[in-house]
Design a protein around this motif. Sequence first.
Motif, PDB file in Angstrom:
ATOM      1  N   ALA A 133       0.825  -1.320   0.109  1.00 36.24           N
ATOM      2  CA  ALA A 133      -0.045  -0.011  -0.005  1.00 36.24           C
ATOM      3  C   ALA A 133       0.751   1.379  -0.081  1.00 36.24           C
ATOM      4  N   ASP A 134       0.491   2.263  -0.646  1.00 34.86           N
ATOM      5  CA  ASP A 134       0.913   3.561  -0.562  1.00 34.86           C
ATOM      6  C   ASP A 134       0.771   4.403   0.890  1.00 34.86           C
ATOM      7  N   TRP A 141       6.252  13.781   6.538  1.00 30.87           N
ATOM      8  CA  TRP A 141       6.731  12.318   6.716  1.00 30.87           C
ATOM      9  C   TRP A 141       6.460  12.048   7.985  1.00 30.87           C
ATOM     10  N   LYS A 142       5.931  12.985   8.851  1.00 26.49           N
ATOM     11  CA  LYS A 142       5.294  12.741  10.247  1.00 26.49           C
ATOM     12  C   LYS A 142       3.978  12.024  10.332  1.00 26.49           C
ATOM     13  N   HIS A 143       3.087  12.132   9.120  1.00 28.97           N
ATOM     14  CA  HIS A 143       1.960  11.760   9.093  1.00 28.97           C
ATOM     15  C   HIS A 143       1.717  10.232   8.391  1.00 28.97           C
ATOM     16  N   SER A 144       0.855   9.713   8.878  1.00 29.37           N
ATOM     17  CA  SER A 144       0.522   8.446   8.643  1.00 29.37           C
ATOM     18  C   SER A 144      -1.161   8.193   8.388  1.00 29.37           C
ATOM     19  N   ALA A 145      -1.449   7.198   7.571  1.00 30.49           N
ATOM     20  CA  ALA A 145      -2.830   7.009   7.492  1.00 30.49           C
ATOM     21  C   ALA A 145      -3.078   5.553   8.307  1.00 30.49           C
ATOM     22  N   VAL A 146      -3.999   5.721   9.049  1.00 36.40           N
ATOM     23  CA  VAL A 146      -4.253   4.745   9.917  1.00 36.40           C
ATOM     24  C   VAL A 146      -5.593   3.939   9.370  1.00 36.40           C
ATOM     25  N   CYS A 147      -5.281   2.540   9.435  1.00 38.03           N
ATOM     26  CA  CYS A 147      -6.285   1.663   8.755  1.00 38.03           C
ATOM     27  C   CYS A 147      -6.563   0.464   9.622  1.00 38.03           C
ATOM     28  N   PRO A 148      -7.829   0.268   9.708  1.00 34.72           N
ATOM     29  CA  PRO A 148      -8.326  -0.779  10.646  1.00 34.72           C
ATOM     30  C   PRO A 148      -8.236  -2.037   9.674  1.00 34.72           C
ATOM     31  N   PRO A 175      -5.305  -1.536  14.349  1.00 32.90           N
ATOM     32  CA  PRO A 175      -4.826  -0.567  13.393  1.00 32.90           C
ATOM     33  C   PRO A 175      -3.571  -0.777  12.848  1.00 32.90           C
ATOM     34  N   ILE A 176      -3.346  -0.392  11.725  1.00 34.23           N
ATOM     35  CA  ILE A 176      -1.814  -0.238  11.102  1.00 34.23           C
ATOM     36  C   ILE A 176      -1.795   1.134  10.436  1.00 34.23           C
ATOM     37  N   SER A 177      -0.682   1.689  10.525  1.00 36.24           N
ATOM     38  CA  SER A 177      -0.272   2.953  10.055  1.00 36.24           C
ATOM     39  C   SER A 177       0.552   2.762   8.839  1.00 36.24           C
ATOM     40  N   LEU A 178       0.055   3.448   7.827  1.00 35.63           N
ATOM     41  CA  LEU A 178       0.804   3.374   6.526  1.00 35.63           C
ATOM     42  C   LEU A 178       1.551   4.994   6.514  1.00 35.63           C
ATOM     43  N   ILE A 179       2.745   4.568   6.357  1.00 39.28           N
ATOM     44  CA  ILE A 179       3.605   5.825   6.216  1.00 39.28           C
ATOM     45  C   ILE A 179       4.248   5.913   4.613  1.00 39.28           C
ATOM     46  N   ASP A 180       4.563   6.946   4.252  1.00 35.55           N
ATOM     47  CA  ASP A 180       5.116   7.113   3.029  1.00 35.55           C
ATOM     48  C   ASP A 180       6.576   6.390   2.738  1.00 35.55           C
ATOM     49  N   VAL A 181       6.555   5.884   1.806  1.00 34.34           N
ATOM     50  CA  VAL A 181       7.921   5.090   1.208  1.00 34.34           C
ATOM     51  C   VAL A 181       9.221   5.567   1.694  1.00 34.34           C
ATOM     52  N   PRO A 182       9.634   6.932   1.287  1.00 31.10           N
ATOM     53  CA  PRO A 182      10.750   7.693   1.890  1.00 31.10           C
ATOM     54  C   PRO A 182      10.995   7.603   3.461  1.00 31.10           C
ATOM     55  N   LYS A 241       9.576   5.328   5.505  1.00 27.82           N
ATOM     56  CA  LYS A 241       9.541   3.837   5.899  1.00 27.82           C
ATOM     57  C   LYS A 241      10.947   3.296   5.609  1.00 27.82           C
ATOM     58  N   MET A 242      11.491   3.827   4.205  1.00 28.76           N
ATOM     59  CA  MET A 242      12.949   3.388   4.080  1.00 28.76           C
ATOM     60  C   MET A 242      13.831   3.810   4.815  1.00 28.76           C
ATOM     61  N   LEU A 243      13.747   4.981   5.685  1.00 29.63           N
ATOM     62  CA  LEU A 243      14.716   5.646   6.450  1.00 29.63           C
ATOM     63  C   LEU A 243      14.619   5.087   7.899  1.00 29.63           C
ATOM     64  N   GLU A 244      13.393   4.557   8.089  1.00 29.43           N
ATOM     65  CA  GLU A 244      13.158   4.138   9.541  1.00 29.43           C
ATOM     66  C   GLU A 244      13.894   2.629   9.479  1.00 29.43           C
TER      67      GLU A 244
END
Length: 89
Positions: A16-17, A55-62, A77-84, A86-89
């Motif tokens: 997911a994006d 990059w501090k924002h996330s989309a939370v999906c159940p 809940p899962i948090s979807l974060i942007d690819v860049p 996620k990559m750095l984390e």
Amino acid sequence: SEEVRKWLKGLAPDKADGPNATHPRLYKKLSTVLYIPLYTIYQLMFQLGQWPSEWKHSAVCPIYKKKDPAEYSNYRPISLIDVPSKMLE
């Protein structure tokens, strides 16, 4: 920078994006062009000690777990974060 390129090339295109709606498939296809600018951004982030606010924002999906789907406690809940990010984390 080579690690960034390898990570981009290895992205799973079916994932997911994040909140910026840029699909991982795009990052993967453009990996040979994007890895140097992303590497430069990461280096600046470390030097300045700052994380981009976007990059501090996330989309939370159940995500449904089990039992009765009408019960909210049967979701996690899962948090979807942007690819860049996620990559750095």
